[in-house]
Design a protein around this motif. Structure first.
Motif, PDB file in Angstrom:
ATOM      1  N   ALA A  76     -23.546 -21.405  69.844  1.00 24.21           N
ATOM      2  CA  ALA A  76     -24.652 -22.040  70.565  1.00 24.21           C
ATOM      3  C   ALA A  76     -25.717 -22.547  69.601  1.00 24.21           C
ATOM      4  N   GLY A  77     -26.072 -21.754  68.605  1.00 26.68           N
ATOM      5  CA  GLY A  77     -27.094 -22.180  67.648  1.00 26.68           C
ATOM      6  C   GLY A  77     -26.687 -23.442  66.912  1.00 26.68           C
ATOM      7  N   ARG A  78     -25.456 -23.486  66.467  1.00 25.56           N
ATOM      8  CA  ARG A  78     -24.955 -24.680  65.764  1.00 25.56           C
ATOM      9  C   ARG A  78     -24.964 -25.888  66.700  1.00 25.56           C
ATOM     10  N   ALA A  79     -24.488 -25.720  67.914  1.00 27.53           N
ATOM     11  CA  ALA A  79     -24.464 -26.837  68.861  1.00 27.53           C
ATOM     12  C   ALA A  79     -25.877 -27.349  69.142  1.00 27.53           C
ATOM     13  N   LEU A  80     -26.823 -26.444  69.275  1.00 28.78           N
ATOM     14  CA  LEU A  80     -28.207 -26.845  69.521  1.00 28.78           C
ATOM     15  C   LEU A  80     -28.793 -27.586  68.329  1.00 28.78           C
ATOM     16  N   CYS A  81     -28.536 -27.091  67.131  1.00 26.77           N
ATOM     17  CA  CYS A  81     -29.075 -27.735  65.924  1.00 26.77           C
ATOM     18  C   CYS A  81     -28.438 -29.104  65.710  1.00 26.77           C
ATOM     19  N   VAL A  82     -27.152 -29.207  65.931  1.00 29.23           N
ATOM     20  CA  VAL A  82     -26.473 -30.507  65.803  1.00 29.23           C
ATOM     21  C   VAL A  82     -27.073 -31.496  66.800  1.00 29.23           C
ATOM     22  N   GLU A  83     -27.335 -31.051  68.017  1.00 28.36           N
ATOM     23  CA  GLU A  83     -27.941 -31.938  69.017  1.00 28.36           C
ATOM     24  C   GLU A  83     -29.355 -32.335  68.615  1.00 28.36           C
ATOM     25  N   ALA A  84     -30.123 -31.414  68.065  1.00 29.65           N
ATOM     26  CA  ALA A  84     -31.478 -31.747  67.616  1.00 29.65           C
ATOM     27  C   ALA A  84     -31.435 -32.798  66.510  1.00 29.65           C
ATOM     28  N   LEU A  85     -30.521 -32.660  65.584  1.00 31.69           N
ATOM     29  CA  LEU A  85     -30.381 -33.647  64.513  1.00 31.69           C
ATOM     30  C   LEU A  85     -29.955 -35.009  65.072  1.00 31.69           C
ATOM     31  N   ARG A  86     -29.027 -34.998  66.013  1.00 32.98           N
ATOM     32  CA  ARG A  86     -28.573 -36.249  66.634  1.00 32.98           C
ATOM     33  C   ARG A  86     -29.735 -36.942  67.343  1.00 32.98           C
ATOM     34  N   TRP A  87     -30.468 -36.160  68.136  1.00 30.72           N
ATOM     35  CA  TRP A  87     -31.606 -36.705  68.879  1.00 30.72           C
ATOM     36  C   TRP A  87     -32.654 -37.275  67.937  1.00 30.72           C
ATOM     37  N   ALA A  88     -32.989 -36.525  66.894  1.00 28.21           N
ATOM     38  CA  ALA A  88     -34.027 -36.967  65.958  1.00 28.21           C
ATOM     39  C   ALA A  88     -33.633 -38.289  65.292  1.00 28.21           C
ATOM     40  N   ALA A  89     -32.382 -38.401  64.883  1.00 24.02           N
ATOM     41  CA  ALA A  89     -31.923 -39.653  64.267  1.00 24.02           C
ATOM     42  C   ALA A  89     -31.981 -40.798  65.287  1.00 24.02           C
ATOM     43  N   GLU A  90     -31.531 -40.532  66.498  1.00 28.05           N
ATOM     44  CA  GLU A  90     -31.550 -41.551  67.552  1.00 28.05           C
ATOM     45  C   GLU A  90     -32.979 -42.016  67.852  1.00 28.05           C
ATOM     46  N   GLY A 124     -35.337 -42.253  65.745  1.00 28.81           N
ATOM     47  CA  GLY A 124     -35.891 -42.965  64.603  1.00 28.81           C
ATOM     48  C   GLY A 124     -36.666 -42.108  63.613  1.00 28.81           C
ATOM     49  N   PHE A 125     -36.581 -40.785  63.754  1.00 31.02           N
ATOM     50  CA  PHE A 125     -37.218 -39.917  62.765  1.00 31.02           C
ATOM     51  C   PHE A 125     -36.501 -40.073  61.430  1.00 31.02           C
ATOM     52  N   ARG A 126     -37.214 -39.881  60.347  1.00 31.32           N
ATOM     53  CA  ARG A 126     -36.645 -40.016  59.000  1.00 31.32           C
ATOM     54  C   ARG A 126     -36.156 -38.693  58.433  1.00 31.32           C
ATOM     55  N   ALA A 127     -36.614 -37.570  59.009  1.00 31.66           N
ATOM     56  CA  ALA A 127     -36.242 -36.251  58.498  1.00 31.66           C
ATOM     57  C   ALA A 127     -36.517 -35.219  59.578  1.00 31.66           C
ATOM     58  N   MET A 128     -36.012 -34.012  59.351  1.00 35.11           N
ATOM     59  CA  MET A 128     -36.351 -32.865  60.184  1.00 35.11           C
ATOM     60  C   MET A 128     -36.864 -31.775  59.260  1.00 35.11           C
ATOM     61  N   GLN A 129     -37.925 -31.128  59.683  1.00 35.74           N
ATOM     62  CA  GLN A 129     -38.548 -30.062  58.892  1.00 35.74           C
ATOM     63  C   GLN A 129     -38.797 -28.857  59.777  1.00 35.74           C
ATOM     64  N   PHE A 130     -38.436 -27.703  59.273  1.00 29.69           N
ATOM     65  CA  PHE A 130     -38.774 -26.441  59.927  1.00 29.69           C
ATOM     66  C   PHE A 130     -39.898 -25.817  59.110  1.00 29.69           C
ATOM     67  N   ASN A 131     -40.998 -25.497  59.754  1.00 32.02           N
ATOM     68  CA  ASN A 131     -42.196 -25.027  59.067  1.00 32.02           C
ATOM     69  C   ASN A 131     -42.212 -23.533  58.791  1.00 32.02           C
ATOM     70  N   ALA A 132     -41.412 -22.765  59.518  1.00 32.93           N
ATOM     71  CA  ALA A 132     -41.565 -21.317  59.427  1.00 32.93           C
ATOM     72  C   ALA A 132     -40.264 -20.597  59.763  1.00 32.93           C
ATOM     73  N   VAL A 133     -39.310 -20.639  58.848  1.00 33.44           N
ATOM     74  CA  VAL A 133     -38.053 -19.910  59.035  1.00 33.44           C
ATOM     75  C   VAL A 133     -38.198 -18.582  58.292  1.00 33.44           C
ATOM     76  N   VAL A 134     -38.172 -17.498  59.046  1.00 32.41           N
ATOM     77  CA  VAL A 134     -38.352 -16.172  58.451  1.00 32.41           C
ATOM     78  C   VAL A 134     -37.200 -15.914  57.478  1.00 32.41           C
ATOM     79  N   GLU A 135     -37.542 -15.589  56.223  1.00 30.85           N
ATOM     80  CA  GLU A 135     -36.508 -15.468  55.192  1.00 30.85           C
ATOM     81  C   GLU A 135     -35.483 -14.377  55.480  1.00 30.85           C
ATOM     82  N   THR A 136     -35.842 -13.363  56.257  1.00 30.25           N
ATOM     83  CA  THR A 136     -34.885 -12.310  56.597  1.00 30.25           C
ATOM     84  C   THR A 136     -33.973 -12.700  57.754  1.00 30.25           C
ATOM     85  N   ASN A 137     -34.202 -13.854  58.358  1.00 31.71           N
ATOM     86  CA  ASN A 137     -33.337 -14.356  59.426  1.00 31.71           C
ATOM     87  C   ASN A 137     -32.171 -15.103  58.764  1.00 31.71           C
ATOM     88  N   THR A 138     -31.346 -14.349  58.069  1.00 33.74           N
ATOM     89  CA  THR A 138     -30.288 -14.951  57.263  1.00 33.74           C
ATOM     90  C   THR A 138     -29.262 -15.741  58.073  1.00 33.74           C
TER      91      THR A 138
END
Length: 162
Positions: A94-108, A110-124
């Motif tokens: 589910a996480g992969r499918a959601l992230c792939v969809e977010a990337l697809r949507w962002a490109a569609e 017209g965004f130039r990049a995607m940035q995550f501001n706060a990924v907890v480093e222990t969330n490996t």
């Protein structure tokens, strides 16, 4: 795994696992005692943002994502997204499918990049997933997150061009 736009009727299905994830305090900077009203206002975005759900073969909502411009004005060309997967359904894609969809949507959109501001480093698992999809850690805010088991840990800023 089907990813579709969230509708108002999905909120009662999202809320239990969103509340549990927030209460655990290990992966999000949301209040651990988040109220349902706060959660809904933080998560269920109106345009230009978007909220989606991941639905498994039984029709159960197993995860959700929200996506939006990372900033406003002259920085609005970079998108961001957040993801929550029901812990009872973790490890099933589910996480992969959601992230792939977010990337697809962002490109569609017209965004130039995607940035995550706060990924907890222990969330490996999340860090590994994002790296497998082309994100890289730009930097880490030292002790930017107070983890309930690990104490103060870093918050990664992760980025991927589109």
């Amino acid at each position: 795994m089907l990813v579709r736009d969230a509708v108002a009727g999905d909120w009662p299905l999202i809320w239990p696992f969103l509340r549990a994830i927030c209460a655990g305090g290990e992966t999000f900077g949301y209040p651990v005692d988040i109220t349902e009203r706060q959660g809904e206002s933080f998560w269920m975005l109106a345009p230009p943002g978007r909220t989606v759900v991941a639905v498994d073969e039984t029709g159960a909502v197993v995860g959700t994502a929200k996506m939006n411009p990372n900033q406003m004005g002259n920085a609005a060309h970079v998108s961001s997204a957040s993801f929550m997967v029901d812990p009872a359904h973790a490890g099933r894609g589910a996480g992969r499918a959601l992230c792939v969809e977010a990337l697809r949507w962002a490109a569609e959109q017209g965004f130039r990049a995607m940035q995550f501001n706060a990924v907890v480093e222990t969330n490996t698992p999340a860090v590994r997933l994002y790296e497998s999809l082309g994100f890289r850690v730009l930097g880490t805010v030292p002790e930017g997150f107070r983890h309930p088991r690990h104490g103060y840990v870093g918050l990664h800023i992760m980025h991927r061009p589109l």
